[in-house]
Design a protein around this motif. Structure first.
Motif, PDB file in Angstrom:
ATOM      1  N   ILE A 285      18.749 111.008  12.405  1.00  0.00           N
ATOM      2  CA  ILE A 285      18.368 110.806  13.539  1.00  0.00           C
ATOM      3  C   ILE A 285      19.594 110.497  14.412  1.00  0.00           C
ATOM      4  N   GLY A 286      19.528 110.066  15.602  1.00  0.00           N
ATOM      5  CA  GLY A 286      21.181 109.539  16.537  1.00  0.00           C
ATOM      6  C   GLY A 286      20.833 108.154  16.782  1.00  0.00           C
ATOM      7  N   PHE A 287      21.777 107.062  16.438  1.00  0.00           N
ATOM      8  CA  PHE A 287      21.703 106.058  16.878  1.00  0.00           C
ATOM      9  C   PHE A 287      23.101 105.531  17.878  1.00  0.00           C
ATOM     10  N   GLU A 288      22.577 104.292  18.270  1.00  0.00           N
ATOM     11  CA  GLU A 288      24.611 103.533  19.706  1.00  0.00           C
ATOM     12  C   GLU A 288      24.346 102.495  18.481  1.00  0.00           C
ATOM     13  N   MET A 289      24.896 101.206  18.629  1.00  0.00           N
ATOM     14  CA  MET A 289      25.346 100.429  18.405  1.00  0.00           C
ATOM     15  C   MET A 289      25.279  99.446  19.217  1.00  0.00           C
ATOM     16  N   LEU A 290      24.300  98.621  18.670  1.00  0.00           N
ATOM     17  CA  LEU A 290      23.408  96.998  19.648  1.00  0.00           C
ATOM     18  C   LEU A 290      25.465  96.400  18.692  1.00  0.00           C
ATOM     19  N   ASP A 291      25.547  95.673  18.177  1.00  0.00           N
ATOM     20  CA  ASP A 291      26.551  94.737  17.071  1.00  0.00           C
ATOM     21  C   ASP A 291      27.891  95.634  17.977  1.00  0.00           C
ATOM     22  N   ARG A 292      29.093  95.189  17.876  1.00  0.00           N
ATOM     23  CA  ARG A 292      30.359  95.931  17.954  1.00  0.00           C
ATOM     24  C   ARG A 292      30.471  96.868  16.846  1.00  0.00           C
ATOM     25  N   ILE A 294      32.348 100.083  14.514  1.00  0.00           N
ATOM     26  CA  ILE A 294      32.640 101.628  14.515  1.00  0.00           C
ATOM     27  C   ILE A 294      32.129 102.395  13.711  1.00  0.00           C
ATOM     28  N   PRO A 295      30.602 103.025  13.408  1.00  0.00           N
ATOM     29  CA  PRO A 295      29.961 103.450  12.131  1.00  0.00           C
ATOM     30  C   PRO A 295      30.522 105.095  11.981  1.00  0.00           C
ATOM     31  N   ARG A 296      30.872 104.913  10.766  1.00  0.00           N
ATOM     32  CA  ARG A 296      31.563 105.939   9.663  1.00  0.00           C
ATOM     33  C   ARG A 296      31.075 106.623   8.686  1.00  0.00           C
ATOM     34  N   GLN A 297      30.906 107.673   8.901  1.00  0.00           N
ATOM     35  CA  GLN A 297      30.594 109.230   7.434  1.00  0.00           C
ATOM     36  C   GLN A 297      30.315 107.891   6.044  1.00  0.00           C
ATOM     37  N   THR A 313      26.003 110.439   8.205  1.00  0.00           N
ATOM     38  CA  THR A 313      26.959 111.874   8.114  1.00  0.00           C
ATOM     39  C   THR A 313      28.246 111.796   9.485  1.00  0.00           C
ATOM     40  N   SER A 314      27.658 111.285  10.678  1.00  0.00           N
ATOM     41  CA  SER A 314      28.894 111.746  11.292  1.00  0.00           C
ATOM     42  C   SER A 314      28.601 110.517  12.102  1.00  0.00           C
ATOM     43  N   GLY A 315      30.207 109.368  12.590  1.00  0.00           N
ATOM     44  CA  GLY A 315      30.021 108.455  13.277  1.00  0.00           C
ATOM     45  C   GLY A 315      31.788 107.682  14.672  1.00  0.00           C
ATOM     46  N   THR A 316      31.341 107.348  15.241  1.00  0.00           N
ATOM     47  CA  THR A 316      32.624 107.225  15.889  1.00  0.00           C
ATOM     48  C   THR A 316      32.833 105.998  16.176  1.00  0.00           C
ATOM     49  N   ILE A 325      29.025 104.825  17.955  1.00  0.00           N
ATOM     50  CA  ILE A 325      27.615 106.481  18.072  1.00  0.00           C
ATOM     51  C   ILE A 325      27.450 106.611  16.739  1.00  0.00           C
ATOM     52  N   GLY A 326      26.137 107.607  16.245  1.00  0.00           N
ATOM     53  CA  GLY A 326      26.600 108.388  15.383  1.00  0.00           C
ATOM     54  C   GLY A 326      24.935 108.791  14.616  1.00  0.00           C
ATOM     55  N   MET A 327      24.702 110.009  13.916  1.00  0.00           N
ATOM     56  CA  MET A 327      23.810 110.273  13.088  1.00  0.00           C
ATOM     57  C   MET A 327      24.055 110.527  11.746  1.00  0.00           C
ATOM     58  N   GLY A 328      22.568 110.239  11.155  1.00  0.00           N
ATOM     59  CA  GLY A 328      22.526 109.824   9.748  1.00  0.00           C
ATOM     60  C   GLY A 328      21.185 109.960   9.702  1.00  0.00           C
ATOM     61  N   TYR A 329      20.842 110.478   7.934  1.00  0.00           N
ATOM     62  CA  TYR A 329      19.288 110.901   7.633  1.00  0.00           C
ATOM     63  C   TYR A 329      18.534 108.949   7.549  1.00  0.00           C
ATOM     64  N   VAL A 330      17.670 109.265   7.535  1.00  0.00           N
ATOM     65  CA  VAL A 330      16.774 108.079   6.578  1.00  0.00           C
ATOM     66  C   VAL A 330      15.347 108.390   6.841  1.00  0.00           C
ATOM     67  N   LYS A 331      14.272 107.940   6.614  1.00  0.00           N
ATOM     68  CA  LYS A 331      13.024 107.826   5.654  1.00  0.00           C
ATOM     69  C   LYS A 331      12.326 107.644   7.326  1.00  0.00           C
ATOM     70  N   PRO A 332      11.493 108.985   7.311  1.00  0.00           N
ATOM     71  CA  PRO A 332      10.525 109.232   8.081  1.00  0.00           C
ATOM     72  C   PRO A 332      10.174 108.421   9.055  1.00  0.00           C
ATOM     73  N   GLU A 333       9.208 107.372   7.822  1.00  0.00           N
ATOM     74  CA  GLU A 333       8.265 106.188   8.973  1.00  0.00           C
ATOM     75  C   GLU A 333       9.895 105.262  10.195  1.00  0.00           C
ATOM     76  N   TYR A 334      11.226 105.536   9.829  1.00  0.00           N
ATOM     77  CA  TYR A 334      12.327 104.338  10.498  1.00  0.00           C
ATOM     78  C   TYR A 334      12.703 105.317  11.407  1.00  0.00           C
ATOM     79  N   ALA A 335      12.243 107.127  12.084  1.00  0.00           N
ATOM     80  CA  ALA A 335      12.989 107.925  12.512  1.00  0.00           C
ATOM     81  C   ALA A 335      12.372 107.579  13.355  1.00  0.00           C
TER      82      ALA A 335
END
Length: 361
Positions: A285-292, A294-297, A313-316, A325-335
């Motif tokens: 999934i892709g996500f963006e932060m609502l709180d301030r 920086i997400p990191r791998q 898996t990736s964040g910056t 912003i970032g990307m990562g793997y989550v359980k499908p029911e939360y995707a």
């Protein structure tokens, strides 16, 4: 460390250098944010000569590629390019790559720099069809000229009408006085532009010509740091982060390059087809932060209930959007899009929301 044909150029320009995939590569010149914005607004040049290139030739080339890649190579006509991957027998990905249909019975594979040896061994060991394979990685230079002003700069250097080279197609011809240069409308930035392939002995001439042609547009050399932030803003996967030997293309949202067409019996087709029908245990999934923050791998992801549901898996910090912003793997029911989740940033649970990339519109 290995050198590219441009290593001395990078050193002379004062680039911050670091080892990457065994090569001495420029990470940044004027700063990642400045370089990122240059590519988005004008034109920048990346040395990507560290990438791997394999020729696949002969009457059995297509049969070989149909077996080892997930996409339908039979759909390609000469001059067209395809994004694909090498599936492994366990359901993961050996590498993601581009396939160029160069001519009848002749294809060019462009693979990731860190995987050249692994990919070459994979292709050789699975070549029961008898395709002619040639590892040209050490005899090819490559520049990615990216940004909205790239076409105006490069058009000065060729008689080929670059406006007639659509996305994911290429031509081969004269460029900056050099012959047999591959001019490819591809890139890893989402900002438009072209990638150039040429013999290493032409490297300095082509570098100098490109920078002279782009001077009026504010052209700059760009390092691998901005290459990573640019690709992440577009939601493009990076092998070793978002893809690896354990992630399937179905989990990674790459069902669109996994073609279950009649007559294409590619490696691990049966298991991947089953995944597509029955579902997977995790999704990228892709996500963006609502709180301030920086997400990191490798930061962990949590549901609002406190349950751990995945990992980044990736964040910056997005240089354009000024949000994490970032990307990562989550359980499908939360995707599902719009799902709120929490990122564990050094013990603090910061709120984020799942969105559909690209993060940069």
């Amino acid at each position: 460390m290995k050198q590219t044909p441009f290593t001395q150029k990078h050193l002379a320009l004062g680039a911050k250098m670091h080892e990457f995939a065994g090569y001495n590569m420029p990470i940044e010149y004027s700063g990642i944010i400045d370089e990122h914005l240059t590519v988005c607004n004008a034109v920048g040049v990346f040395d990507v000569s560290h990438m791997g290139e394999f020729w696949v030739k002969g009457p059995h080339a297509l049969a070989f590629l149909q077996k080892v890649t997930s996409n339908n190579v039979a759909a390609l006509t000469p001059g067209k390019i395809q994004y694909t991957c090498f599936p492994n027998e366990q359901g993961g990905i050996v590498d993601d790559l581009l396939v160029y249909h160069y001519a009848a019975e002749k294809y060019l594979l462009v693979v990731n720099a860190a995987n050249i040896e692994k990919d070459w061994n994979w292709c050789v060991s699975h070549n029961t069809e008898g395709a002619v394979l040639e590892n040209a990685s050490d005899w090819m230079g490559q520049l990615a000229v990216q940004g909205p002003k790239a076409i105006s700069a490069l058009q000065k250097l060729t008689d080929i009408n670059l406006s007639n080279v659509p996305y994911y197609t290429f031509v081969s011809g004269s460029f900056a006085g050099e012959q047999e240069v591959i001019i490819s409308n591809t890139g890893y930035t989402g900002a438009g532009g072209f990638e150039l392939y040429f013999y290493p002995e032409a490297a300095e001439k082509i570098w100098n010509a490109v920078f002279e042609a782009g001077a009026e547009f504010g052209i700059k050399p760009i390092g691998l740091g901005a290459r990573d932030t640019l690709r992440l803003e577009m939601g493009f996967c990076l092998y070793g982060n978002d893809l690896d030997d354990t992630t399937s293309p179905i989990e990674a949202g790459l069902g669109w390059i996994t073609k279950f067409v009649e007559g294409k019996d590619f490696i691990n087709r049966t298991n991947l087809e089953k995944q597509k029908k029955e579902g997977v245990s995790r999704k990228l999934i892709g996500f963006e932060m609502l709180d301030r923050g920086i997400p990191r791998q490798n930061y962990e992801l949590f549901a609002s209930s406190g349950e751990k549901i995945g990992v980044i898996t990736s964040g910056t910090m997005s240089p354009i959007r000024k949000v994490g912003i970032g990307m990562g793997y989550v359980k499908p029911e939360y995707a599902a899009l719009g799902t709120e989740l929490f990122v564990d940033v050094r013990g603090r649970k910061l709120k984020a929301v799942i969105v559909k990339p690209p993060f940069r519109k």
